[in-house]
Design a protein around this motif. Structure first.
Motif, mmCIF file in Angstrom:
data_model
loop_
_atom_site.group_PDB
_atom_site.id
_atom_site.type_symbol
_atom_site.label_atom_id
_atom_site.label_comp_id
_atom_site.label_asym_id
_atom_site.label_seq_id
_atom_site.Cartn_x
_atom_site.Cartn_y
_atom_site.Cartn_z
ATOM 1 N N ILE A 169 53.978 36.257 49.706
ATOM 2 C CA ILE A 169 52.853 36.973 50.052
ATOM 3 C C ILE A 169 52.624 38.267 49.573
ATOM 4 O O ILE A 169 51.173 38.737 49.375
ATOM 5 C CB ILE A 169 52.677 36.963 51.532
ATOM 6 N N VAL A 172 49.919 38.631 46.685
ATOM 7 C CA VAL A 172 48.781 38.118 47.331
ATOM 8 C C VAL A 172 47.862 39.384 47.855
ATOM 9 O O VAL A 172 46.725 39.604 47.672
ATOM 10 C CB VAL A 172 48.585 37.001 48.125
ATOM 11 N N VAL A 173 48.707 39.955 48.782
ATOM 12 C CA VAL A 173 48.192 41.172 49.502
ATOM 13 C C VAL A 173 47.890 42.350 48.490
ATOM 14 O O VAL A 173 46.787 42.924 48.550
ATOM 15 C CB VAL A 173 49.052 41.839 50.776
ATOM 16 N N SER A 207 39.817 36.781 46.582
ATOM 17 C CA SER A 207 41.227 37.022 47.029
ATOM 18 C C SER A 207 41.642 36.980 48.508
ATOM 19 O O SER A 207 42.874 36.500 48.726
ATOM 20 C CB SER A 207 41.391 38.447 46.400
ATOM 21 N N LEU A 211 44.596 34.727 50.217
ATOM 22 C CA LEU A 211 45.567 35.270 51.267
ATOM 23 C C LEU A 211 45.347 34.383 52.495
ATOM 24 O O LEU A 211 46.573 33.977 52.845
ATOM 25 C CB LEU A 211 45.019 36.728 51.833
#
Length: 265
Positions: A169, A172-173, A207, A211
């Motif tokens: 993750i 992605v953040v 994006s 997420l």
């Protein structure tokens, strides 16, 4: 089953009456495949809204409105001698059986990954059989008519199946933060370019959908719920201001913010 059949037959009969060239409804007689599209989309979202409110009565009613859209398309198809309502029903029945060989056939599925791969393989074979094998991309089976949020999710999901995806993750953040920064960079230049700002906002939204996908959240559903929550809170803000002998039209931003915080808490 007989009761279901009788109800459907009644609905089909009503549809034929509405489209009768002599005694039918003028509005229904004017409709075409193209003019019905906005109503179909509207009815779909009304079903979604009823489900989000958990109102079983409204869910039933809205599903009826959506079913009527399908019946209407079936009537138009019959009039143009291209397909009938029965063809629609038979087609989806055949498709469901064909796409679920692990239920209706001998296929053995061990996990969700194998199930997803089988689904993609079957859809690819269907495209080849239909003569639509000119597009061999892994993205070929993504429909173009879905909403932008849903299409973003499907694009990302398909790419993930071939390994084009972040495994954790954190990146992605990081990408979301990067896209926010790029938006601000475009906004803060001496002469902002609206086209560039729009492009960066699009990248940011894409994006954020990514997420949501990594967190097993459907972005479309999440936004629907967020819209509903905002609307409910804002309506309460209006009531709160009225109770304090003010209104949304005369209140200052500070007063509206104070009312918002009271509602939120």
């Amino acid at each position: 089953m007989k009761q279901n059949s009788a109800a459907i037959e009644q609905l089909l009969h009503i549809m034929k009456r509405l489209r009768d060239p002599v005694t039918g409804c003028p509005w229904d007689l004017k409709q075409t495949f193209e003019t019905l599209v906005p109503y179909t989309i509207e009815e779909t979202y009304e079903v979604v809204d009823a489900i989000s409110r958990k109102d079983m009565g409204d869910i039933k009613d809205e599903l009826g409105d959506l079913l009527f859209q399908v019946v209407f398309y079936g009537q138009l198809g019959e009039e143009q001698q291209v397909f009938t309502f029965d063809d629609i029903v038979q087609g989806i029945s055949d498709k469901l059986i064909r796409r679920h060989p692990h239920v209706f056939g001998d296929s053995q599925i061990q996990n969700d990954q194998e199930l997803s791969q089988q689904w993609d393989d079957i859809k690819t074979q269907e495209r080849i059989k239909a003569g639509k094998n000119d597009d061999l991309s892994v993205l070929a089976n993504i429909p173009s008519g879905v909403t932008p949020l849903t299409k973003a999710h499907k694009l990302q999901k398909q790419c993930a199946k071939v390994g084009f995806d972040w495994p954790t993750i954190e990146p992605v953040v990081g990408k979301v933060k990067e896209e926010i920064q790029e938006v601000m960079e475009e906004v803060q230049v001496e002469t902002p370019n609206q086209q560039r700002i729009e492009e960066e906002i699009g990248d940011l939204l894409f994006s954020v959908v990514n997420l949501a996908r990594h967190l097993n959240v459907n972005a479309e559903s999440a936004l629907i719920k967020a819209n509903h929550k905002f609307e409910q809170r804002f309506r309460q803000v209006e009531v709160t201001l009225e109770n304090h002998e003010s209104s949304i039209y005369s209140a200052s931003l500070d007063e509206m913010e104070a009312a918002w915080q009271r509602v939120k808490n």
